[in-house]
Scaffold this motif. Structure first.
Motif, PDB file in Angstrom:
ATOM      1  N   TYR A 704      -4.784   2.214  -3.172  1.00 48.24           N
ATOM      2  CA  TYR A 704      -4.866   1.090  -2.247  1.00 48.24           C
ATOM      3  C   TYR A 704      -6.197   0.885  -1.525  1.00 48.24           C
ATOM      4  O   TYR A 704      -6.623  -0.237  -1.306  1.00 48.24           O
ATOM      5  N   GLU A 705      -6.811   1.983  -1.095  1.00 48.65           N
ATOM      6  CA  GLU A 705      -7.855   1.835  -0.084  1.00 48.65           C
ATOM      7  C   GLU A 705      -9.243   1.670  -0.660  1.00 48.65           C
ATOM      8  O   GLU A 705      -9.658   2.410  -1.548  1.00 48.65           O
ATOM      9  N   TYR A 723      -7.427  -4.429   4.515  1.00 44.00           N
ATOM     10  CA  TYR A 723      -7.655  -3.070   4.045  1.00 44.00           C
ATOM     11  C   TYR A 723      -6.270  -2.443   3.939  1.00 44.00           C
ATOM     12  O   TYR A 723      -5.540  -2.373   4.910  1.00 44.00           O
ATOM     13  N   LEU A 724      -5.923  -2.000   2.743  1.00 46.47           N
ATOM     14  CA  LEU A 724      -4.527  -1.626   2.507  1.00 46.47           C
ATOM     15  C   LEU A 724      -4.278  -0.141   2.717  1.00 46.47           C
ATOM     16  O   LEU A 724      -4.584   0.677   1.853  1.00 46.47           O
ATOM     17  N   VAL A 725      -3.706   0.195   3.860  1.00 46.35           N
ATOM     18  CA  VAL A 725      -3.283   1.578   4.076  1.00 46.35           C
ATOM     19  C   VAL A 725      -1.836   1.713   3.617  1.00 46.35           C
ATOM     20  O   VAL A 725      -1.087   0.748   3.638  1.00 46.35           O
TER      21      VAL A 725
ATOM     22  N   TYR B 137       2.646   1.448  11.075  1.00 52.78           N
ATOM     23  CA  TYR B 137       1.698   2.323  10.394  1.00 52.78           C
ATOM     24  C   TYR B 137       1.743   3.731  10.985  1.00 52.78           C
ATOM     25  O   TYR B 137       1.680   3.907  12.198  1.00 52.78           O
ATOM     26  N   ARG B 139      -0.287   7.364  10.029  1.00 53.63           N
ATOM     27  CA  ARG B 139      -1.264   7.989   9.142  1.00 53.63           C
ATOM     28  C   ARG B 139      -0.978   9.474   8.982  1.00 53.63           C
ATOM     29  O   ARG B 139      -1.468  10.104   8.062  1.00 53.63           O
ATOM     30  N   TYR B 143       5.563   9.220   6.541  1.00 50.49           N
ATOM     31  CA  TYR B 143       6.812   8.476   6.724  1.00 50.49           C
ATOM     32  C   TYR B 143       8.096   9.225   6.400  1.00 50.49           C
ATOM     33  O   TYR B 143       9.148   8.890   6.930  1.00 50.49           O
TER      34      TYR B 143
ATOM     35  N   ARG C 187       1.310  -6.222  -2.863  1.00 53.65           N
ATOM     36  CA  ARG C 187       0.938  -4.810  -2.883  1.00 53.65           C
ATOM     37  C   ARG C 187       1.847  -4.009  -1.954  1.00 53.65           C
ATOM     38  O   ARG C 187       2.336  -2.953  -2.296  1.00 53.65           O
ATOM     39  N   ARG C 188       2.031  -4.519  -0.735  1.00 49.18           N
ATOM     40  CA  ARG C 188       2.882  -3.829   0.222  1.00 49.18           C
ATOM     41  C   ARG C 188       3.832  -4.852   0.818  1.00 49.18           C
ATOM     42  O   ARG C 188       3.467  -5.998   1.035  1.00 49.18           O
ATOM     43  N   ASP C 191       3.077  -7.978   3.145  1.00 48.69           N
ATOM     44  CA  ASP C 191       1.711  -8.472   2.976  1.00 48.69           C
ATOM     45  C   ASP C 191       1.730  -9.915   2.494  1.00 48.69           C
ATOM     46  O   ASP C 191       2.725 -10.394   1.962  1.00 48.69           O
TER      47      ASP C 191
END
Lengths: 797, 163, 280
Positions: A704-705, A723-725, B137, B139, B143, C187-188, C191
């Motif tokens: 993705y990133e 920006y794909l996290v 989100y 990080r 998850y 993609r997600r 999105d």
């Protein structure tokens, strides 16, 4: 609870004791406050007379600043002052991000604010101090800059061409650093190889995207001539030294406090110009100044990482044994090497770690690092590992396919065998206490590869491409002084812990290691309570304050448990011994017949001799009751560092199962497995969670990133939408299992576990995707592996 | 007929009444909450994309960075500091049990989102849970532990649903 | 980033809002704010004033008569998704809205706001065009109705005049042999799509009698593929034929998510996917 993890290290004592905490997955009671909104992050801090700041930043990747007019902006509501480079430079000395032990490294001086030339889009030009951030931003719009755009150098592949733009004229070209590692004779060995495989992989720039952005409150107290820094960094003592050095303040009058950090992953362990400018502003103004990066600034100024193009070649004999490996790596950093760790380390790790699980008698690795007019690049979780592991494991898979060997078989016959340590990586770095065979065997068992292969055949008949990938890897952890200190950096390899028994019977521990959410606090408490013989609830912990913790290195390179933990262990044992000495005097009994269990000194028969509370009261308040000559030291401080080897390595084996959609190019990760060997596990649940978080971060880089740039060097996707996290919906559950091979370098035997997931995931996902694509004779070689790249590879577009 | 740059409003936050509070209209709710000391709500992007700033506004989870403080006149707001009902106390215990947080920065948003999930009173499978938290989100954790926690919290509350 | 300064005005009624808007051309309408406020926070926009219409009662209803469903422009996405008329008569809209961002955004974002904004990668603009909905506007001269297919002119450019506010969207109730199908590739979850399609299909004697394909996330506005739709009615679906027809009929544009060629391919794939959906 896993039996294996409990019985992992007999040096630590019996696991049947009431206070046996090492090896148990205790919950982190210290984390409750985050669920109550009680976290104390840098932006939460308000100090008297504190003001806020925002930065005017270069909109160009490469431009000359002919003039700056701040007179209008100065008059904006709420503006306290505006500083340019000349104002900041008057109080802050510039720095150079080079180390002496890595060969010739050239980087020019860097100041907090750009002087006459801006060299990356986002570089700070001016700092506006105002009552509120909003007011500072309003004023920024009124600053007039006369820009003269220059051509940027943003293509690392042409950075060393004769007629390309040279970013620093005084350096003559854009070369930052190069290194060649050579063992044996690769040329001859390739000649002797019956099979040779080659590939070239490229990895896109990407970045950490910590949920909490970088932030700092600098508080220069004119009355005490003391600088207090509240910083969401990982290494407070390192910052203490650097701030003292560059602001000409005696180190003892600089205090750095790093409390709650909303994720760091290496992003917040570097020195940033905007943070140094904030400190300078505080020094000039004599009042606290806060800077917290917003998300746009975060994308364009947090260090980036992992921009590499690497070609690799592997030579194999007719039995599948590796004879020779050669890699050539090119990396494009920013216009400056980051300070103080340098932007060479990522490439250096690629050179050092490629091929590391295997015996490869002939090895050559060449690394070239060039300057670019893009955001500076430096250490980010699993530094260099994603590239080293990917190139190695891609070549291994290719070799296996070419000679008709199974992916696991070719690895097994080439591993450094588990009983062949100490040994070395192909590049010559010492290795000990690893378990590639055991971890791979366990991985294959829990993956049930035969079932997956069966399913793969059935899927293929329906036109569904599934792939299975496996990898093995080594991870750098617990670095010794040979990592940074040797090169002149004031980055401590030694950490300390102080433990004291207080008059109430409570125990206080302070450690030089810091917490960013991985569970440092929990594991230090577990070690202390375990080794001292007290219950967990008696322990209080202080971290992240240079005024009140021992001197040390902080948390990075997965060193917290192995180095900081050992210091806590040693200190706890020393304190225990001190207590028992006093107790034996009070109880009039032989020291060998007593022990500390559940906050009391007990006799051999289990009877309580004296509670720690009572003992402490006696020592502190009624010392006259002690026999003459008793040494009543209820405090102990110990330190620890790794001697004799550059790093303590861990190893893991990883596997994944993916589905590649031939119509959309989308990749679904069905399942992911990790078998990790990090030696003694203090809290197995926390180790697992580090692995899981790390894997997901690695998946980000794999699929993705990417920091996307236009042809003028402007980052185009500097938002959370573009920006794909990785978010929850697309991520797999991860099965984690363990092998335990203790490190012989410490009593605790713990190695690090924080980065393996991120280091290995990109490689194993790429291998799995290529396994799927191999069914139709296609492959991908570029990360992130986007749907577009897959469709291009397949030929659909 | 000009609009105003400052506005005086009334609202309730975590059962505490705020009367005649003057706020700058351009300040978003997340910043406003933090300015009065409720720093449990965190700012991650100011775009609505990361979920860190999620609070409960008039019974619904919203991004506090995308609400103007001028819009909360007469509203009832709950932030992470006010999640002390029986349900959420249990949820926090379950989160801790599963280590469904590491650095804690996403946790306030996650908890508000979890509260809304549980209030829907539906039994969700893991995939559905992941969809429900797809706007938050994290990080650190990757998850999985958060999904584990929410799965157990739903299970734990299932008897309540059947009533 | 922090928003630039602006004035705030809470409109008491639709007329009040129209009056304010007509007097200040730099003022913008604030409904849900889920697209406007991010733009303000990034300083991409500096309006003089925000006119808040989110609390005007007349804009917050969903009503139905024999032929149409009327969704007030300030109804939130969540409210639309929980509304009985939508559940009973236009359930595909719920599927569409499930793809719009995430729950917390949907709790505030409004039906009218999304349609008035016209983000080329958004689902609702394509949905209203595919559904043959009518957009109801109110201005100084009273009420005006425009077909959704005439509403979008270009990138973020709609037919809304300076004095007008979008008040309601009028959806024709589907005939018995009619269905609206929807799919997108992303993609997600949540999105912006890489490409998406909304298809309005009518079946007669087990064959497609009428087809309207509308693509989104492929250009500057919803792209109606009339010729492609006709081709499919005539000849059925064939990857190459459909791809060529779309290519000839529409000009796809690259964005950060995917380039034009990829969008063309995905649009072709999506067409097949919705047709397959219809078969089930």
């Amino acid at each position: 609870m896993n039996d294996i993890t409990l019985n992992q290290n007999s040096k630590l004592g019996s696991i049947d004791r009431p206070n046996s905490y090492i090896g148990r997955s205790l919950t982190r009671d210290g984390a409750i406050r985050h669920l109550e909104g009680g976290g104390k992050f840098v932006d939460d801090l308000i100090l008297p007379r504190m003001v806020n700041s925002a930065f005017l930043r270069s909109p160009y990747a490469h431009a000359e600043i002919k003039s700056i007019n701040i007179s209008d902006a100065q008059k904006y509501p709420g503006v306290i002052d505006i500083f340019l480079s000349e104002h900041i430079d008057a109080v802050c000395k510039p720095w150079i991000g080079v180390l002496s032990h890595l060969g010739e490294m050239r980087s020019p001086e860097q100041s907090p604010l750009a002087k006459k030339i801006a060299r990356w889009q986002g570089e700070a030009i001016a700092i506006v101090i105002a009552n509120t951030r909003a007011q500072a931003e309003d004023a920024i719009e009124a600053i007039e800059v006369d820009w003269v755009e220059k051509e940027p150098q943003i293509n690392m592949e042409t950075a060393l061409d004769k007629d390309t733009v040279v970013i620093h004229k005084e350096l003559g070209n854009n070369l930052f650093w190069t290194r060649t590692v050579e063992q044996g004779d690769v040329k001859k060995a390739f000649k002797d190889s019956s099979t040779i495989v080659e590939t070239t992989l490229d990895f896109a720039r990407h970045t950490g995207v910590t949920l909490e952005t970088r932030g700092i409150v600098a508080d220069w107290d004119k009355s005490e001539k003391k600088m207090s820094i509240y910083h969401n960094g990982q290494a407070p003592h390192m910052m203490q030294h650097i701030i003292a050095k560059h602001f000409n303040i005696s180190e003892g009058l600089v205090r750095v406090i790093s409390k709650d950090v909303g994720g760091s992953f290496g992003i917040k362990v570097h020195v940033y110009g905007d943070e140094m400018a904030t400190i300078a502003a505080s020094k000039i103004l004599g009042r606290p100044v806060k800077f917290v990066a917003d998300r746009l600034e975060s994308f364009t100024t947090d260090i980036h990482a992992r921009c590499h193009k690497i070609s690799g070649k592997l030579g194999v004999d007719k039995n599948g044994k590796f004879l020779s490996m050669e890699i050539n790596d090119l990396s494009g950093i920013g216009p400056y090497s980051m300070y103080p760790r340098t932007s060479a380390i990522e490439t250096n790790q690629v050179l050092n770690l490629s091929g590391s699980p295997y015996i490869i008698p002939n090895y050559k690795a060449v690394g070239t690092v060039v300057f670019q007019n893009k955001t500076p690049m430096c250490q980010y979780r699993a530094v260099g590992h994603p590239i080293a592991v990917a190139i190695t494991e891609a070549l291994v898979d290719k070799a296996a396919k070419k000679i008709g060997m199974k992916a696991d078989d070719i690895r097994k016959i080439n591993f450094i065998q588990d009983d062949q340590y100490p040994n070395k990586t192909p590049s010559g770095v010492p290795l000990e206490d690893l378990s590639h065979q055991a971890t791979m065997n366990k991985l294959l068992k829990i993956m049930n590869v035969p079932d997956l292969e069966k399913q793969k055949k059935l899927d293929l008949e329906k036109g569904i491409l599934t792939g299975i990938g496996i990898i093995s890897m080594c991870e750098v952890t617990n670095p010794s002084p040979l990592f940074y200190g040797v090169g002149g950096a004031h980055i401590s390899a030694q950490d300390g812990a102080s433990i004291r028994l207080e008059g109430s019977g409570a125990v206080h521990v302070s450690s030089s290691i810091t917490e960013q959410g991985q569970g440092t606090e929990a594991i230090m408490k577990q070690i202390a309570a375990d080794q001292l013989g007290v219950s967990m609830d008696t322990i209080r912990l202080t971290l992240g304050d240079t005024d009140s913790t021992p001197y040390g290195g902080g948390t990075w390179a997965s060193r917290g448990a192995g180095i900081g933990g050992e210091a806590v262990l040693k200190a706890a044992r020393t304190l225990k011994n001190n207590i028992l000495k006093i107790a034996s005097a009070i109880m009039q009994t032989d020291i060998d017949t007593i022990d500390i269990v559940n906050n009391s000194v007990i006799r051999e028969n289990g009877e309580e001799g004296i509670s720690l509370k009572k003992l402490a009261e006696t020592v502190y308040f009624r010392g006259h009751e002690l026999p003459q000559g008793t040494n009543p030291e209820l405090i102990a401080t110990s330190s620890f560092y790794i001697e004799g080897i550059p790093f303590v390595f861990t190893n893991s084996a990883m596997g994944c199962h993916v589905v590649v959609d031939q119509d959309t190019g989308l990749v679904k990760i069905n399942k992911f497995w990790v078998v990790e060997d990090c030696g003694t596990q203090i809290n197995p649940k926390l180790v697992e969670e580090q692995i899981r978080g790390g894997v997901i971060q690695g998946i980000g880089g794999a699929l993705y990133e990417e920091c996307v740039y236009d042809d003028q060097g402007n980052m185009q996707n500097a938002t959370m939408a573009d920006y794909l996290v990785p978010m929850a919906c697309e991520m797999p559950d991860i099965i984690v299992d363990h092998v335990i091979t203790n490190s012989g370098r410490s009593i605790l035997g713990a190695k690090g576990a924080g980065e393996a997931g991120t280091g290995g995931a990109p490689a194993v996902i790429m291998n799995a995707i290529n396994d799927a694509l191999s069914s139709i004779n296609k492959e991908v070689t570029s990360q992130p592996i986007t749907p577009e790249k897959i469709l291009k590879a397949i030929g659909k577009i | 007929m000009l609009g105003s740059k400052k506005i005086t409003i009334n609202f309730i936050i975590n059962d505490e009444k705020f009367n005649d509070i003057t706020v700058p209209v351009r300040q978003h709710l997340g910043d406003f909450l933090r300015s009065i000391g409720l720093t449990g709500t965190h700012i991650g992007c100011e775009q609505g994309a990361c979920g860190a700033c999620t609070v409960e506004l008039d019974g619904k989870a919203v991004r506090s960075c995308l609400i103007l403080s001028s819009q909360i006149n007469g509203s009832v707001i709950k932030t992470v500091e006010g999640l002390d009902d029986t349900l959420m106390k249990k949820v926090k215990e379950i989160f801790l049990k599963h280590n469904a947080l590491q650095c804690g920065f996403c946790s306030s948003g996650m908890l508000i989102t979890t509260k809304e999930i549980l209030n829907k009173k539906k039994k969700l499978n893991r995939e559905q849970i992941r969809t429900e938290i797809s706007g938050n989100y994290c990080r650190c954790t990757g998850y999985q532990s958060i999904v584990d926690a929410i799965e157990e919290a739903i299970e734990d509350n299932i008897q309540g649903y059947l009533k | 980033m922090k928003s630039p300064d602006f004035c705030y005005y809470e409109a008491l009624s639709i007329e009040d809002a129209i009056k304010f808007k007509s007097n200040d051309l730099e003022a913008v309408i604030l409904a849900g704010g889920q697209s406007l406020i991010p733009a303000l926070n990034m300083r991409l926009s500096s309006p003089s004033c925000l006119i808040d219409i989110s609390k005007i009662k007349e804009l917050k209803n969903i009503t139905k008569d024999n032929n149409f469903i009327y969704i007030g422009s300030a109804v939130t996405h969540s409210e639309v998704m929980q509304n009985k008329f939508i559940i009973d008569h236009l359930p595909v809209l719920i599927d569409v809205l499930n793809m719009v961002a995430h729950p917390a955004i949907r709790n505030k974002g409004t039906h009218g706001g999304s349609i008035a904004y016209g983000d080329p990668a958004a689902e609702l603009p394509a949905f209203v065009v595919a559904a043959n909905a009518e957009i109801i506007l109110m201005g100084l001269n009273g009420i005006r109705t425009i077909q959704a297919s005439d509403f979008y002119h270009g990138l973020f450019e709609t037919d809304i005049q300076d004095d007008e506010i979008l008040t309601c969207i009028k959806y024709p109730i589907l005939k018995n042999n009619q269905e609206i199908l929807f799919d997108e590739i992303y993609r997600r979850h949540g999105d912006y799509a890489m490409a998406g399609v909304v298809a309005n299909i009518e079946i007669l004697n087990n064959k497609i009698d009428n087809l309207k394909l509308v693509f989104f996330a492929t250009g500057t506005k919803p792209e109606v593929a009339l010729k492609t739709s006709e081709l499919i009615i005539k000849d059925g679906y064939d990857y190459s034929n459909v791809k060529n027809m779309i290519k000839n009929e529409l000009d796809f544009e690259s964005d950060l998510n995917s380039n034009a060629e990829m969008k063309l391919h995905l649009a072709t794939i999506l067409t097949n996917k919705v047709l397959k959906l219809m078969e089930t």
